[in-house]
Design a protein around this motif. Sequence first.
Motif, short mmCIF file in Angstrom:
data_model
loop_
_atom_site.label_atom_id
_atom_site.label_comp_id
_atom_site.label_asym_id
_atom_site.label_seq_id
_atom_site.Cartn_x
_atom_site.Cartn_y
_atom_site.Cartn_z
N ASP B 244 -19.78 -23.77 -28.92
CA ASP B 244 -19.48 -22.70 -29.88
C ASP B 244 -18.40 -21.73 -29.41
OD1 ASP B 244 -21.11 -23.79 -31.66
OD2 ASP B 244 -22.77 -22.36 -31.45
N ASP B 245 -18.60 -21.15 -28.23
CA ASP B 245 -17.65 -20.15 -27.75
C ASP B 245 -16.96 -20.63 -26.48
OD1 ASP B 245 -19.83 -20.18 -26.12
OD2 ASP B 245 -19.94 -18.01 -25.85
N ALA B 246 -16.96 -21.94 -26.25
CA ALA B 246 -16.46 -22.46 -24.97
C ALA B 246 -14.95 -22.32 -24.86
CB ALA B 246 -16.87 -23.92 -24.81
N GLU B 288 -9.75 -37.24 -32.97
CA GLU B 288 -9.61 -36.14 -33.93
C GLU B 288 -10.47 -34.94 -33.50
OE1 GLU B 288 -7.41 -35.77 -36.20
OE2 GLU B 288 -8.29 -33.81 -36.67
N ALA B 289 -11.72 -35.20 -33.12
CA ALA B 289 -12.62 -34.11 -32.73
C ALA B 289 -12.06 -33.37 -31.52
CB ALA B 289 -14.01 -34.67 -32.41
N LEU B 290 -11.51 -34.12 -30.57
CA LEU B 290 -10.95 -33.47 -29.37
C LEU B 290 -9.68 -32.71 -29.72
CD1 LEU B 290 -11.21 -35.86 -26.30
CD2 LEU B 290 -12.12 -33.56 -26.57
N SER B 291 -8.90 -33.29 -30.60
CA SER B 291 -7.65 -32.64 -31.01
C SER B 291 -7.96 -31.26 -31.61
CB SER B 291 -6.94 -33.53 -32.02
OG SER B 291 -5.76 -32.91 -32.46
N THR B 294 -8.61 -28.34 -29.22
CA THR B 294 -7.48 -27.70 -28.52
C THR B 294 -7.24 -26.31 -29.08
OG1 THR B 294 -5.89 -28.70 -30.03
CG2 THR B 294 -6.30 -29.87 -27.98
N GLY B 295 -7.72 -26.05 -30.29
CA GLY B 295 -7.55 -24.72 -30.89
C GLY B 295 -8.36 -23.64 -30.17
N GLN B 296 -9.50 -24.02 -29.61
CA GLN B 296 -10.34 -23.00 -28.97
C GLN B 296 -10.33 -23.05 -27.45
OE1 GLN B 296 -14.35 -24.70 -30.37
NE2 GLN B 296 -14.90 -23.93 -28.32
N VAL B 322 -2.93 -28.07 -24.36
CA VAL B 322 -3.81 -27.32 -23.48
C VAL B 322 -3.81 -28.04 -22.12
CG1 VAL B 322 -6.22 -26.59 -23.12
CG2 VAL B 322 -5.27 -26.61 -25.43
N PRO B 323 -3.87 -27.28 -21.03
CA PRO B 323 -3.90 -27.96 -19.72
C PRO B 323 -5.14 -28.85 -19.59
CG PRO B 323 -3.55 -25.59 -19.46
CD PRO B 323 -3.88 -25.82 -20.89
N VAL B 324 -4.94 -30.02 -19.01
CA VAL B 324 -6.05 -30.95 -18.75
C VAL B 324 -6.16 -31.14 -17.24
CG1 VAL B 324 -6.92 -33.29 -19.08
CG2 VAL B 324 -5.71 -32.14 -20.94
N GLU B 325 -7.35 -30.97 -16.72
CA GLU B 325 -7.60 -31.22 -15.31
C GLU B 325 -8.55 -32.40 -15.17
OE1 GLU B 325 -6.85 -28.87 -12.11
OE2 GLU B 325 -5.19 -29.47 -13.38
#
Lengths: 186, 376
Positions: B244-246, B288-291, B294-296, B322-325
């Motif tokens: 939710d707020d992650a 799609e869900a992961l894309s 990226t907004g949050q 968004v940065p990916v580690e």
Amino acid sequence: MQKEIIIAGFGGQGVLFGGQVLAYAAMDTGKDVTWIPSYGPEMRGGTANCTVVIADHEIGSPLVKNPPLAIALNLPSFDKYEETLAPGGTLIVNQSMVDRPAKRSDIHAIFVPCNEIAEEIGDKKLMNMVAMGALLSALPEVTLKDVEKALEGHLPARHKHLLPKNYEALKRGFESAQKEWDKVPA
Amino acid sequence: MPKELWKGNEAIAEAAVRAGLEAYFGYPITPQTEILEYLSRRLPELGRAFVQAESELGAINMVYGAACAGVRVMSSSSSPGVSLMMEGLSYIAGTEIPAVLVNVMRGGPGLGNIAPAQADYNQAVRGGGHGDYPRIVLAPASVQEAIDLMALSFDLAEKYRMITMMILDGSVGQMMEPAEMPAMQEVHRKNFEWATNGAMNRERRILSSIYLNPLDEEQTNLRLLRRWQEVQNNEVRYKEYFLDDAEIIVIGFGTAGRVALSAVREARALGIKVGLFRPITVSPFPFEALSQLTGQARAFLVTEMNMGQMLDDVLLAVRGRVPVEFYGRPGGVVPFHDEILDEIQRIHTAPIASPLGTTVHTNPRESWLTRMTQRA
């Protein structure tokens, strides 16, 4: 609530079954539980261990690096898990198979002569149940009664005649550990 | 039905039986042997077919034959054994028939070891066999999920005339957990319009993967792709935890995903806004869900028991926004949750201006390797 327990010893000491009995007791009392063995060549002799995680939520990792609770049924397991136990944790040690005191002072090492107690009851194979009983002295989330019921409910029918002696082993282990706890300064 | 304590491998076998599995062909290999062992007793008891083949090659080709007859059929193996089956899988894909394969993955490459690993992700998801073919790949993280996905595997394979693979690592196969079995389904051989099940009183059917005319083969390839579009539109599955707020989102499948759940819980207790996204279908991948996440998200952390294979799919979904580690333990090592917690804390405390102390375009696999090398 989440508790992690590692049970370790030689192959043949009943390490995996001991863990399963604990897992059954946790499941039957409505908790989530995972049981995972070391399934390598140690299954064919040598050291064996299993990790049991008990929780009241969906369990994440079934493995743990620094367990709060462990049973060491032999010296190699004592050496290994004394090192990795979480500070403040409890290590149930089978006194019959080790020849040294604990090195760490930030853990509770509870020594129980599991082999001798099992032999007194009349079956040295009950050694794992003595150790399980001792463990319960440090695991209030699972009671002796819960484990007795789990044994009754899940032991194959051909072994049912062994139940009274298993109950006795659990009880004697619990009491023996309790005496050790009484010596711990408050 | 009440919950019972089931070992992953045996639960998979019983779930397959209850889903109407009519024939099993396999060859023993650790850490999946209990599937074969269980079925060697259970299937004959029910009057169904069990064959321990002479090798994995034999097994997969027996699966091919039974699948052509429209029978609910499966095999199971572990990494090196699955490699041996790749030729057969490609033929099954080219023939457009349903088949189910379970891969209880172990450390590799080569003979490797028998410890839990996730290094066959690319082999499963990208195809493994030759030719251009899509396949459905499911990745359970628990015994219950493995049971539930087993029945689904057959349904999906038959619905889309496609291979469905279930990939789990050795620890899910060897672990015991309380789980509920579904009710027993009768064996119900469907009257597929393509099945070669005896041409009495009807026209002869031919099943084959041979299209000597390249234009015909091209049409076959396009047909597979169109069918795959349907799968992508309808069959994506994943599970979200604390999203939710992650601001930091951990992504992991199977055991790496559930280990990450422990780390996420502990990080939450420390006040870090972190959540977990666990793909259940790794093919079709939840792009799609992961894309949308990226907004949050301020950063993503991919964790796997390999050197970063699903990582590439995450990078495709994120497209540099968004940065990916990355944090992985290859070779048969299962990470402890403390290790993933350390990574979450590292990302959390990185300077805001440069969230990860690196630029967005740094290769996450290379920076992970650098950290692993420094640690050693």
